[in-house]
Motif scaffolding. Sequence first.
Motif, PDB file in Angstrom:
ATOM      1  N   ALA A 106     -11.210  -0.188  -3.449  1.00 45.50           N
ATOM      2  CA  ALA A 106      -9.911  -0.656  -2.942  1.00 45.50           C
ATOM      3  C   ALA A 106      -9.472   0.165  -1.733  1.00 45.50           C
ATOM      4  O   ALA A 106      -8.924  -0.371  -0.765  1.00 45.50           O
ATOM      5  CB  ALA A 106      -8.857  -0.589  -4.046  1.00 45.50           C
TER       6      ALA A 106
ATOM      7  N   THR B 298       2.469   1.762  -3.413  1.00 40.16           N
ATOM      8  CA  THR B 298       1.518   2.251  -4.411  1.00 40.16           C
ATOM      9  C   THR B 298       1.268   3.743  -4.212  1.00 40.16           C
ATOM     10  O   THR B 298       1.268   4.521  -5.183  1.00 40.16           O
ATOM     11  CB  THR B 298       0.196   1.472  -4.307  1.00 40.16           C
ATOM     12  OG1 THR B 298       0.466   0.082  -4.450  1.00 40.16           O
ATOM     13  CG2 THR B 298      -0.776   1.911  -5.409  1.00 40.16           C
TER      14      THR B 298
ATOM     15  N   VAL C 201       0.845  -1.199   0.000  1.00 40.13           N
ATOM     16  CA  VAL C 201       0.000   0.000   0.000  1.00 40.13           C
ATOM     17  C   VAL C 201       0.883   1.252   0.000  1.00 40.13           C
ATOM     18  O   VAL C 201       0.665   2.189  -0.770  1.00 40.13           O
ATOM     19  CB  VAL C 201      -0.948   0.011   1.218  1.00 40.13           C
ATOM     20  CG1 VAL C 201      -1.886   1.210   1.152  1.00 40.13           C
ATOM     21  CG2 VAL C 201      -1.748  -1.284   1.290  1.00 40.13           C
TER      22      VAL C 201
ATOM     23  N   LEU D 131      -5.534   4.825  -3.534  1.00 38.51           N
ATOM     24  CA  LEU D 131      -5.111   3.576  -4.174  1.00 38.51           C
ATOM     25  C   LEU D 131      -5.798   3.406  -5.514  1.00 38.51           C
ATOM     26  O   LEU D 131      -5.232   2.824  -6.443  1.00 38.51           O
ATOM     27  CB  LEU D 131      -5.469   2.379  -3.281  1.00 38.51           C
ATOM     28  CG  LEU D 131      -4.671   2.232  -2.004  1.00 38.51           C
ATOM     29  CD1 LEU D 131      -5.196   1.053  -1.208  1.00 38.51           C
ATOM     30  CD2 LEU D 131      -3.198   2.037  -2.346  1.00 38.51           C
ATOM     31  N   SER D 132      -7.021   3.914  -5.612  1.00 40.72           N
ATOM     32  CA  SER D 132      -7.794   3.809  -6.851  1.00 40.72           C
ATOM     33  C   SER D 132      -7.455   4.932  -7.820  1.00 40.72           C
ATOM     34  O   SER D 132      -8.132   5.073  -8.841  1.00 40.72           O
ATOM     35  CB  SER D 132      -9.286   3.810  -6.521  1.00 40.72           C
ATOM     36  OG  SER D 132      -9.578   2.878  -5.504  1.00 40.72           O
ATOM     37  N   GLY D 133      -6.461   5.736  -7.513  1.00 39.11           N
ATOM     38  CA  GLY D 133      -6.029   6.795  -8.420  1.00 39.11           C
ATOM     39  C   GLY D 133      -6.427   8.179  -7.931  1.00 39.11           C
ATOM     40  O   GLY D 133      -6.333   8.491  -6.744  1.00 39.11           O
TER      41      GLY D 133
END
Lengths: 234, 234
Positions: free
Chosen positions: B183, B167, B164, B175-177
């Motif tokens: 997520a 990322t 995590v 995390l999903s952008g």
Amino acid sequence: MTSIRLYDLQVRDDRRPSPFCWRAKYALAHKGLPFETVPVALTDIPAVAGGTHKTVPILDDGGKIVSDSWAIADYLDEVYPDRPRLFGSPAERALCQFVETSLIASAARPILLCYLKDIYDCVLDKDRDYFRQSREKFIGCTLEELASGRAERIEAARAGLESVRLTLKGGAPFLSGAHPGYADYIVAGFLLWIALVATAPLLQSDDPLLAWLARVQDLHGGVGRAVPLSAMVA
Amino acid sequence: MTSIRLYDLQVRDDRRPSPFCWRAKYALAHKGLPFETVPVALTDIPAVAGGTHKTVPILDDGGKIVSDSWAIADYLDEVYPDRPRLFGSPAERALCQFVETSLIASAARPILLCYLKDIYDCVLDKDRDYFRQSREKFIGCTLEELASGRAERIEAARAGLESVRLTLKGGAPFLSGAHPGYADYIVAGFLLWIALVATAPLLQSDDPLLAWLARVQDLHGGVGRAVPLSAMVA
């Protein structure tokens, strides 16, 4: 005649193991774009495609040069939007990055340490000195010293792939669900890399990863089908 | 007056730690659906909502009963398609499952083992005997024996969250952008769970996870904002 060329790392016997080049080859195949690969030695990379890039893959799309596997995927989705998308949404792309970092954290390091000596044994003669020097500097010991602790590291590397096994246990044929996606290509790239260099098995013969990997090998006309898995499987 | 009710595990001081209930609360908030939570004791779950479900979350949407956090997310996307989607594509949903299994493989087990005794100390009096018996059967030792090896396990649990961190290092806020997604709710659910029960810190105060977690806490009107993180941070 195709105008797309992909510079692809070459080792002995014209094998093409680079996990990042595999991603690019799968990305092009996923888009249905014809391409030819151009074999390149590790120490020749700085001399190709105008000499501005230090790593492969490097894509030459009719003179437009793009390097880095993520940049190549983004480029292909941007320039060929009417072909099957590599990233169906920005969130899918972001989660593909999680897949990559998750594998780096859990598996890629033990895998690399297990097989670094095998990789060295595969690189072209002209690359051997550079490979040994740069990698030994990175790991802080000789390649031979590293190889001595391999048995336990292989266990760790195998365990580090558990997230992939657990996800596939959910029943979908691909990590990306019903249809293959970039996440599948990331993971398959790591495994095809090892399959092409391994002298000790990474996976047990009953590993559920193998059925999935065979599916990915068969995709898009069989872009990864020619890679024999036997050296990687106990 | 809202018609959506969510049965939410309750422990002492009306805390609501369940990581799976957190996912459902975030899912409802993401969709912009008003809802009320109904506190439920662990041993009372089989008696609520018609008595057909053994775990929470259980959603009661005007009489339609749905249990299991994944099923609830799917239900909400199906029945409320015009509100913000939890899964922008089938591939995003599949990769959210990878996020879950990756965390289970790397972090959830050490986290659970670190904090099981703390959770026991939080459950309602009426749940204590059941919790101890069922969990000790599962782990094969007493909760007190388990707690003795905690210091090293906390190190492992902290390291298990490295995917995590890596990322988020990519620079995206979630995390999903660019935008939060399921997520993020999966991972935040695990951390809010621990934040509500911990008597020993899981994270260092300079952990880059904390800035992200604070962002997730503030989402959707601050659905997770009331959870104090201090008990979880060294």
